[in-house]
Motif scaffolding. Sequence first.
Motif, PDB file in Angstrom:
ATOM      1  N   ALA A 381     122.580  53.798  16.838  1.00 22.65           N
ATOM      2  CA  ALA A 381     122.507  53.050  18.094  1.00 22.65           C
ATOM      3  C   ALA A 381     123.920  52.692  18.528  1.00 22.65           C
ATOM      4  O   ALA A 381     124.690  52.107  17.756  1.00 22.65           O
ATOM      5  N   PHE A 382     124.246  53.044  19.768  1.00 20.29           N
ATOM      6  CA  PHE A 382     125.568  52.785  20.338  1.00 20.29           C
ATOM      7  C   PHE A 382     125.406  51.936  21.593  1.00 20.29           C
ATOM      8  O   PHE A 382     124.624  52.285  22.483  1.00 20.29           O
ATOM      9  N   VAL A 383     126.133  50.836  21.663  1.00 25.48           N
ATOM     10  CA  VAL A 383     126.143  49.973  22.854  1.00 25.48           C
ATOM     11  C   VAL A 383     127.603  49.794  23.251  1.00 25.48           C
ATOM     12  O   VAL A 383     128.369  49.077  22.590  1.00 25.48           O
ATOM     13  N   LEU A 384     127.995  50.478  24.325  1.00 30.25           N
ATOM     14  CA  LEU A 384     129.406  50.543  24.727  1.00 30.25           C
ATOM     15  C   LEU A 384     129.567  50.061  26.162  1.00 30.25           C
ATOM     16  O   LEU A 384     129.245  50.785  27.108  1.00 30.25           O
ATOM     17  N   PRO A 385     130.064  48.839  26.378  1.00 24.52           N
ATOM     18  CA  PRO A 385     130.393  48.418  27.744  1.00 24.52           C
ATOM     19  C   PRO A 385     131.647  49.150  28.214  1.00 24.52           C
ATOM     20  O   PRO A 385     132.657  49.194  27.498  1.00 24.52           O
ATOM     21  N   ILE A 386     131.581  49.735  29.393  1.00 15.57           N
ATOM     22  CA  ILE A 386     132.696  50.546  29.895  1.00 15.57           C
ATOM     23  C   ILE A 386     133.060  50.084  31.295  1.00 15.57           C
ATOM     24  O   ILE A 386     132.196  50.014  32.181  1.00 15.57           O
ATOM     25  N   ALA A 387     134.320  49.735  31.489  1.00 14.72           N
ATOM     26  CA  ALA A 387     134.811  49.299  32.801  1.00 14.72           C
ATOM     27  C   ALA A 387     136.179  49.926  33.053  1.00 14.72           C
ATOM     28  O   ALA A 387     137.070  49.848  32.187  1.00 14.72           O
ATOM     29  N   ASP A 388     136.339  50.553  34.221  1.00 14.22           N
ATOM     30  CA  ASP A 388     137.609  51.185  34.603  1.00 14.22           C
ATOM     31  C   ASP A 388     138.094  52.160  33.537  1.00 14.22           C
ATOM     32  O   ASP A 388     139.300  52.249  33.241  1.00 14.22           O
ATOM     33  N   GLY A 389     137.137  52.883  32.947  1.00 17.49           N
ATOM     34  CA  GLY A 389     137.501  53.912  31.987  1.00 17.49           C
ATOM     35  C   GLY A 389     137.898  53.398  30.627  1.00 17.49           C
ATOM     36  O   GLY A 389     138.409  54.173  29.802  1.00 17.49           O
ATOM     37  N   VAL A 390     137.652  52.129  30.347  1.00 17.35           N
ATOM     38  CA  VAL A 390     138.021  51.544  29.058  1.00 17.35           C
ATOM     39  C   VAL A 390     136.772  50.952  28.405  1.00 17.35           C
ATOM     40  O   VAL A 390     135.971  50.282  29.066  1.00 17.35           O
ATOM     41  N   ILE A 391     136.645  51.186  27.109  1.00 16.11           N
ATOM     42  CA  ILE A 391     135.497  50.664  26.364  1.00 16.11           C
ATOM     43  C   ILE A 391     135.767  49.207  26.001  1.00 16.11           C
ATOM     44  O   ILE A 391     136.839  48.873  25.465  1.00 16.11           O
ATOM     45  N   GLY A 392     134.810  48.346  26.278  1.00 17.34           N
ATOM     46  CA  GLY A 392     134.925  46.946  25.880  1.00 17.34           C
ATOM     47  C   GLY A 392     134.566  46.770  24.414  1.00 17.34           C
ATOM     48  O   GLY A 392     134.802  47.657  23.587  1.00 17.34           O
ATOM     49  N   LYS A 393     133.982  45.635  24.073  1.00 15.94           N
ATOM     50  CA  LYS A 393     133.635  45.354  22.679  1.00 15.94           C
ATOM     51  C   LYS A 393     132.415  46.181  22.293  1.00 15.94           C
ATOM     52  O   LYS A 393     131.298  45.901  22.723  1.00 15.94           O
ATOM     53  N   ALA A 394     132.635  47.182  21.482  1.00  8.80           N
ATOM     54  CA  ALA A 394     131.576  48.120  21.106  1.00  8.80           C
ATOM     55  C   ALA A 394     130.718  47.554  19.985  1.00  8.80           C
ATOM     56  O   ALA A 394     131.194  46.796  19.126  1.00  8.80           O
ATOM     57  N   ARG A 395     129.449  47.922  20.018  1.00 11.28           N
ATOM     58  CA  ARG A 395     128.532  47.612  18.924  1.00 11.28           C
ATOM     59  C   ARG A 395     127.860  48.924  18.504  1.00 11.28           C
ATOM     60  O   ARG A 395     127.243  49.607  19.327  1.00 11.28           O
ATOM     61  N   VAL A 396     127.992  49.238  17.221  1.00  7.54           N
ATOM     62  CA  VAL A 396     127.455  50.483  16.674  1.00  7.54           C
ATOM     63  C   VAL A 396     126.698  50.136  15.394  1.00  7.54           C
ATOM     64  O   VAL A 396     127.223  49.416  14.528  1.00  7.54           O
ATOM     65  N   ALA A 397     125.487  50.620  15.271  1.00  6.99           N
ATOM     66  CA  ALA A 397     124.690  50.353  14.069  1.00  6.99           C
ATOM     67  C   ALA A 397     123.963  51.616  13.644  1.00  6.99           C
ATOM     68  O   ALA A 397     123.608  52.456  14.473  1.00  6.99           O
ATOM     69  N   PHE A 398     123.740  51.709  12.336  1.00  6.88           N
ATOM     70  CA  PHE A 398     123.055  52.870  11.761  1.00  6.88           C
ATOM     71  C   PHE A 398     121.982  52.421  10.780  1.00  6.88           C
ATOM     72  O   PHE A 398     122.126  51.405  10.088  1.00  6.88           O
ATOM     73  N   GLY A 399     120.945  53.203  10.690  1.00  8.80           N
ATOM     74  CA  GLY A 399     119.965  53.116   9.621  1.00  8.80           C
ATOM     75  C   GLY A 399     120.015  54.398   8.820  1.00  8.80           C
ATOM     76  O   GLY A 399     120.343  55.459   9.362  1.00  8.80           O
ATOM     77  N   GLY A 400     119.701  54.325   7.525  1.00 12.74           N
ATOM     78  CA  GLY A 400     119.726  55.507   6.680  1.00 12.74           C
ATOM     79  C   GLY A 400     121.087  55.858   6.133  1.00 12.74           C
ATOM     80  O   GLY A 400     121.221  56.838   5.391  1.00 12.74           O
ATOM     81  N   MET A 401     122.103  55.058   6.446  1.00  8.96           N
ATOM     82  CA  MET A 401     123.463  55.343   5.978  1.00  8.96           C
ATOM     83  C   MET A 401     123.861  54.441   4.813  1.00  8.96           C
ATOM     84  O   MET A 401     124.911  54.643   4.200  1.00  8.96           O
ATOM     85  N   ALA A 402     123.061  53.413   4.535  1.00 11.85           N
ATOM     86  CA  ALA A 402     123.378  52.474   3.465  1.00 11.85           C
ATOM     87  C   ALA A 402     122.071  51.854   2.978  1.00 11.85           C
ATOM     88  O   ALA A 402     120.982  52.208   3.437  1.00 11.85           O
ATOM     89  N   GLY A 403     122.175  50.913   2.050  1.00 12.68           N
ATOM     90  CA  GLY A 403     120.992  50.258   1.517  1.00 12.68           C
ATOM     91  C   GLY A 403     120.318  49.334   2.500  1.00 12.68           C
ATOM     92  O   GLY A 403     119.193  48.884   2.253  1.00 12.68           O
ATOM     93  N   ILE A 404     120.979  49.035   3.604  1.00 13.94           N
ATOM     94  CA  ILE A 404     120.420  48.213   4.670  1.00 13.94           C
ATOM     95  C   ILE A 404     120.848  48.803   6.002  1.00 13.94           C
ATOM     96  O   ILE A 404     121.850  49.521   6.083  1.00 13.94           O
ATOM     97  N   PRO A 405     120.107  48.527   7.075  1.00 13.49           N
ATOM     98  CA  PRO A 405     120.615  48.881   8.405  1.00 13.49           C
ATOM     99  C   PRO A 405     121.834  48.009   8.692  1.00 13.49           C
ATOM    100  O   PRO A 405     121.818  46.803   8.428  1.00 13.49           O
ATOM    101  N   ALA A 406     122.905  48.605   9.216  1.00 10.97           N
ATOM    102  CA  ALA A 406     124.158  47.857   9.302  1.00 10.97           C
ATOM    103  C   ALA A 406     125.033  48.359  10.438  1.00 10.97           C
ATOM    104  O   ALA A 406     124.924  49.512  10.876  1.00 10.97           O
ATOM    105  N   ARG A 407     125.913  47.452  10.893  1.00 14.16           N
ATOM    106  CA  ARG A 407     126.929  47.838  11.867  1.00 14.16           C
ATOM    107  C   ARG A 407     128.039  48.638  11.195  1.00 14.16           C
ATOM    108  O   ARG A 407     128.164  48.661   9.972  1.00 14.16           O
ATOM    109  N   ALA A 408     128.841  49.286  12.034  1.00 17.14           N
ATOM    110  CA  ALA A 408     129.938  50.134  11.564  1.00 17.14           C
ATOM    111  C   ALA A 408     131.248  49.549  12.073  1.00 17.14           C
ATOM    112  O   ALA A 408     131.744  49.943  13.139  1.00 17.14           O
ATOM    113  N   PRO A 409     131.845  48.583  11.354  1.00 17.13           N
ATOM    114  CA  PRO A 409     133.002  47.858  11.895  1.00 17.13           C
ATOM    115  C   PRO A 409     134.223  48.725  12.158  1.00 17.13           C
ATOM    116  O   PRO A 409     134.928  48.523  13.166  1.00 17.13           O
ATOM    117  N   ALA A 410     134.527  49.672  11.286  1.00 18.34           N
ATOM    118  CA  ALA A 410     135.694  50.528  11.519  1.00 18.34           C
ATOM    119  C   ALA A 410     135.472  51.407  12.741  1.00 18.34           C
ATOM    120  O   ALA A 410     136.393  51.618  13.558  1.00 18.34           O
TER     121      ALA A 410
END
Length: 473
Positions: A381-410
Amino acid sequence: MIRFLLDGEVVTLEAPDPTGTLLDLLRYRLRRTGTKEGCAEGDCGACTVVLGELDGDDRVRWRAVNACILFLPMLDGKALMTVESLSQGGRRHPVQQALADGFGSQCGFCTPGFVMSLYARAIGAEGTEDMPVGDVLAGNLCRCTGYGPILAAGEANPPRPTPADPDLVAALRALRRTDALSLRCEAPAREAFVPRTSDELAAFVAANPDARIVAGATDVGLWVTKQLREIEKLVFVADVADLRTIEETPAGVTLGANVRYSEARQALARLHPDLGELIRRIGGPQVRNAGTIGGNIANGSPIGDMPPALIALGATLTLRHGDARRVLALEEFFLAYGKQDRAPGEWVERVHIPRPAPATLVRIIKLSKRFDSDISSLCAAFVLPIADGVIGKARVAFGGMAGIPARAPACEAALSGRPWNAATLEDAAQALRQDFTPLDDLRGSSDYRLAAAGNLLRRLWHEQADAPELAHV
């Protein structure tokens, strides 16, 4: 004592085993052997029946469910129809006739389940609204590969919702309980509690923190049928009406913990179309007609499909213990594999999903070996606010990549404040290796999951490259 209607007649069960299944009741006690046992885990649909319940005072809502993982207390106050219910006076129902005329039954084992799913569609049952025949049958498996005639039989019987039978409505009213139901079974020693209000539920769970809360039983049912686990104390919450509310506001959508997937689909699709599409691919209709979003969150599965999407959207949970409540971010609820931030006697009451801000790119993608009725290899799941061609504070999360569903901080750091271009997405794809070290299993290797997750980010750019203003998000 449990009471329900079978073809309009009251059936009474004295001191039933709370973990006994409807399938066993039908086949071994009521001798309704048209309902078949296939997988005993809610995947093949051979045991499909149709269940009805009052919606208000004058409407009956019908839904197709799997009898193999439906516990007996979940029948209380409902109306039940099996494949034997459809043929009256020796005349087949039009769905049955169309299957017979089109040679839609080969070995015949799966046929009753297909009949009941198509019958549910023909009467406009819950979970079939605006759904093509193929989607309605996604929870039914034909091992003889006779899908062509089966689909044709469905097309020959379009939905024709009919008004509720006044006699049936009256009979269901007569079965309606206003107080909680307590069940005890001496051999084996089990007890169950069926509350009618969230206050009754809160008091019981606070006093019995070891009780297993059961909503749709799409997970707990398998503990009994496949793992042969003994559950001594249960609390069935599906009839707690104040936990089945859906509230849509400009701020977002708030779901009571008892809201089923099929009930939530349209509201969540209005929040964002990808949420509706995600629900379309969670199990089959029979699973979505029983399973709840709150229950999926509460059981803490690392491969549950909804949590990654809700985490990325910034969802919050309301947890309740007795009369006390607390609110926390969904991402903070999952602590480690099999461990959630929930005290003994505390339970999930509702979930709130904020509405995405304008000019926000939202993309939710499930990867699995089959399109329908399959567990995710990974869900992104990707949630990317975009204004004037620049990405704001992104939120990215995955399931199936770890022992819990989690965000991807890096990955989020590689996106936030960066230009919306292919180079940024490539850097974010590479950053995922800092966030996750997936396990190898039958659904995919660690290398596959990392490669696929990175490719989903690259795919974002290719999907949107021709739409620089992101007008459609």
